[in-house]
Design an enzyme around this catalytic site. Structure first.
Site, PDB file in Angstrom:
ATOM      1  CB  SER A 131      71.191  32.231  70.255  1.00 60.03           C
ATOM      2  OG  SER A 131      69.905  31.667  70.219  1.00 60.03           O
ATOM      3  CE1 TYR A 155      72.514  30.090  75.493  1.00 58.83           C
ATOM      4  CE2 TYR A 155      70.396  30.474  74.418  1.00 58.83           C
ATOM      5  CZ  TYR A 155      71.727  30.103  74.347  1.00 58.83           C
ATOM      6  OH  TYR A 155      72.271  29.766  73.136  1.00 58.83           O
ATOM      7  CE  LYS A 159      75.154  32.045  73.617  1.00 65.49           C
ATOM      8  NZ  LYS A 159      76.529  31.649  73.284  1.00 65.49           N
TER       9      LYS A 159
HETATM   10  C1  UD1 Z   1      65.473  26.618  72.228  1.00 65.58           C
HETATM   11  C2  UD1 Z   1      65.696  27.793  73.126  1.00 65.58           C
HETATM   12  C3  UD1 Z   1      66.680  28.727  72.477  1.00 65.58           C
HETATM   13  C4  UD1 Z   1      67.974  27.988  72.166  1.00 65.58           C
HETATM   14  C5  UD1 Z   1      67.672  26.776  71.313  1.00 65.58           C
HETATM   15  C6  UD1 Z   1      68.916  25.934  71.147  1.00 65.58           C
HETATM   16  C7  UD1 Z   1      63.619  28.056  74.420  1.00 65.58           C
HETATM   17  C8  UD1 Z   1      62.417  28.913  74.669  1.00 65.58           C
HETATM   18  N1  UD1 Z   1      64.434  28.454  73.415  1.00 65.58           N
HETATM   19  O1  UD1 Z   1      64.890  27.104  71.019  1.00 65.58           O
HETATM   20  O2  UD1 Z   1      66.947  29.802  73.331  1.00 65.58           O
HETATM   21  O3  UD1 Z   1      68.864  28.837  71.503  1.00 65.58           O
HETATM   22  O4  UD1 Z   1      66.686  25.966  71.941  1.00 65.58           O
HETATM   23  O5  UD1 Z   1      68.748  25.046  70.103  1.00 65.58           O
HETATM   24  O6  UD1 Z   1      63.850  27.074  75.100  1.00 65.58           O
HETATM   25  N2  UD1 Z   1      59.158  21.123  71.242  1.00 65.58           N
HETATM   26  C9  UD1 Z   1      58.234  20.108  71.453  1.00 65.58           C
HETATM   27  N3  UD1 Z   1      58.584  19.087  72.273  1.00 65.58           N
HETATM   28  C10 UD1 Z   1      59.794  18.999  72.895  1.00 65.58           C
HETATM   29  C11 UD1 Z   1      60.737  20.026  72.671  1.00 65.58           C
HETATM   30  C12 UD1 Z   1      60.381  21.089  71.842  1.00 65.58           C
HETATM   31  O7  UD1 Z   1      57.143  20.144  70.919  1.00 65.58           O
HETATM   32  O8  UD1 Z   1      60.033  18.038  73.637  1.00 65.58           O
HETATM   33  C13 UD1 Z   1      58.821  22.209  70.292  1.00 65.58           C
HETATM   34  C14 UD1 Z   1      58.912  23.601  70.878  1.00 65.58           C
HETATM   35  O9  UD1 Z   1      57.698  23.991  71.468  1.00 65.58           O
HETATM   36  C15 UD1 Z   1      59.267  24.423  69.631  1.00 65.58           C
HETATM   37  C16 UD1 Z   1      60.089  23.435  68.777  1.00 65.58           C
HETATM   38  O10 UD1 Z   1      59.764  22.148  69.246  1.00 65.58           O
HETATM   39  O11 UD1 Z   1      58.106  24.755  68.897  1.00 65.58           O
HETATM   40  C17 UD1 Z   1      61.589  23.642  68.884  1.00 65.58           C
HETATM   41  O12 UD1 Z   1      61.963  23.607  70.258  1.00 65.58           O
HETATM   42  P1  UD1 Z   1      63.501  23.556  70.703  1.00 65.58           P
HETATM   43  O13 UD1 Z   1      64.207  22.488  69.971  1.00 65.58           O
HETATM   44  O14 UD1 Z   1      63.518  23.494  72.198  1.00 65.58           O
HETATM   45  O15 UD1 Z   1      64.104  24.940  70.180  1.00 65.58           O
HETATM   46  P2  UD1 Z   1      63.609  26.431  70.447  1.00 65.58           P
HETATM   47  O16 UD1 Z   1      62.553  26.495  71.465  1.00 65.58           O
HETATM   48  O17 UD1 Z   1      63.350  27.076  69.130  1.00 65.58           O
END
Ligand code: UD1
Length: 346
Positions: A131, A155, A159
């Site tokens: 990842s 997590y 990895k």
């Molecule tokens: C997350 C994990 C990462 C994992 C990946 C799997 C964290 C810190 N990182 O990555 O370790 O490998 O998922 O796909 O959790 N967001 C919102 N609203 C939401 C959910 C997310 O605004 O309800 C935003 C987040 O702040 C971020 C973006 O969307 O800016 C992507 O979030 P997400 O899909 O959770 O992925 P990552 O955080 O990049």
């Protein structure tokens, strides 16, 4: 002689899309899954898409003796395992903070068990599901494979640890080769709408949260922060169509198996482009003609402002490049969500 690609965690979201590509490319496969976070129904859907039966064993990757028996059986039937694709793992970041021992056990001990069985059976190649989370969060973008390793949660640590174990193992046994595929943010679904992502409970990740809000099973999407120094203040990520990610696995396996590759090789799998949360919401609404009500909330702890990949290594070495646009990801993800509001449940 025909050989077998042994796929752990093959019934999961990444697994089923990769199985479709492997089968379409003419590979013979054997799946191991404990179905703790997936369903045999997903494998039935792979068969439906490809017309090829998916052989599988229900079991736990930590069961070394069972793995040894499976490898020996394949060899005895003249379809020896030529490469392992190791996808079986726990993947919820938040849960890994509250249950670290469980994560180290399944993800790290599970890999040690697999490597032990591979060593006994003389299976010399592995492609590992890693990842972008292994990278130390940074402002200098994009992330190349040489970027410093420094995960910020258990997590991500699992990895990074497995990558280190693979490196050391490759160093100790010069016949052994390993690839770590560092995924950025896989989203979307197979264009058929028959396989896709269906996280249990309330999704942690943005894209399934968007699709469930759009379909009305969640009232409103929380946007975690619009005060980052990004294009519009919301977080930026490198979203990649899961089918592109899947072809990346096939390219990696073929590269390992068709060339006499030695050593440990990490590759980023992303598109090389960043998209903000607000841009993704907008793209989803435009592609599908559906509203995604959202509310701006505080930043989520542990999130970085921006992340996207340098994908030149996978492009040059594996001859792989992501093909799908953000619109494709939004359309295919919505198609899956609409056709399967309860995932694989009937
Ligand atoms: C997350 C994990 C990462 C994992 C990946 C799997 C964290 C810190 N990182 O990555 O370790 O490998 O998922 O796909 O959790 N967001 C919102 N609203 C939401 C959910 C997310 O605004 O309800 C935003 C987040 O702040 C971020 C973006 O969307 O800016 C992507 O979030 P997400 O899909 O959770 O992925 P990552 O955080 O990049």
């Amino acid at each position: 002689m025909q050989t077998t690609i042994f796929v752990t965690g093959g019934a999961g979201y990444i697994g089923v899309h990769t199985l479709v590509c492997l089968l379409e490319a003419g590979h013979r496969i054997l799946v191991l899954d404990d179905f703790s976070n997936s369903s045999p129904q997903a494998l039935a859907r792979v068969e439906e898409i490809t017309g090829i039966k998916v052989p599988f064993v229900q079991g736990d990757v930590r069961d070394t003796e069972m793995l040894k028996r499976l490898f020996a059986d394949c060899a005895a039937h003249e379809v020896p395992v030529s490469c392992v694709l190791h996808l079986a793992a726990l993947k919820a970041v938040g849960e890994s903070v509250s249950l670290p021992l469980k994560y180290y056990d399944v993800n790290v001990t599970g890999t040690l068990s697999l490597l032990e069985a591979m060593r006994t059976a003389g299976v010399k190649r592995i492609v590992f599901s890693s990842s972008a989370t292994v990278y130390r969060p940074e402002t200098t973008l994009p992330y190349t494979e040489q970027h410093a390793i420094g995960p910020s949660n258990p997590y991500g640590q699992t990895k990074a640890m497995v990558e280190q174990i693979l490196q050391d193992f490759c160093h100790a046994d010069r016949d052994f080769s390993a690839i770590a595929l560092r995924y950025f943010n896989p989203i979307g679904a197979h264009h058929s709408g028959r396989i896709g992502d269906h996280p249990a409970g309330i999704p942690n990740n943005l894209f399934p949260y968007i699709t469930r809000t759009a379909i009305g099973s969640l009232p409103v999407l929380p946007v975690f922060g619009t005060d980052y120094s990004t294009v519009d203040g919301s977080g930026v990520r490198d979203y990649i169509h899961v089918s592109d990610l899947a072809t990346g696995h096939v390219k990696a396996i073929d590269w390992l198996c068709d060339n006499d590759i030695q050593g440990f090789h990490p590759f980023n799998l992303g598109t090389g482009r960043g998209t903000s949360v607000l841009e993704l919401i907008d793209a989803f609404e435009t592609a599908n003609g559906v509203a995604v009500p959202y509310e701006v909330r505080a930043r989520r702890s542990g999130d970085s402002a921006e992340a996207w990949a340098d994908v030149s290594a996978a492009n040059l070495v594996l001859n792989w490049r992501a093909q799908h646009t953000i619109e494709d990801m939004c359309r295919d993800g919505w198609n899956w969500q609409q056709k399967n509001p309860s995932g694989y449940e009937k």
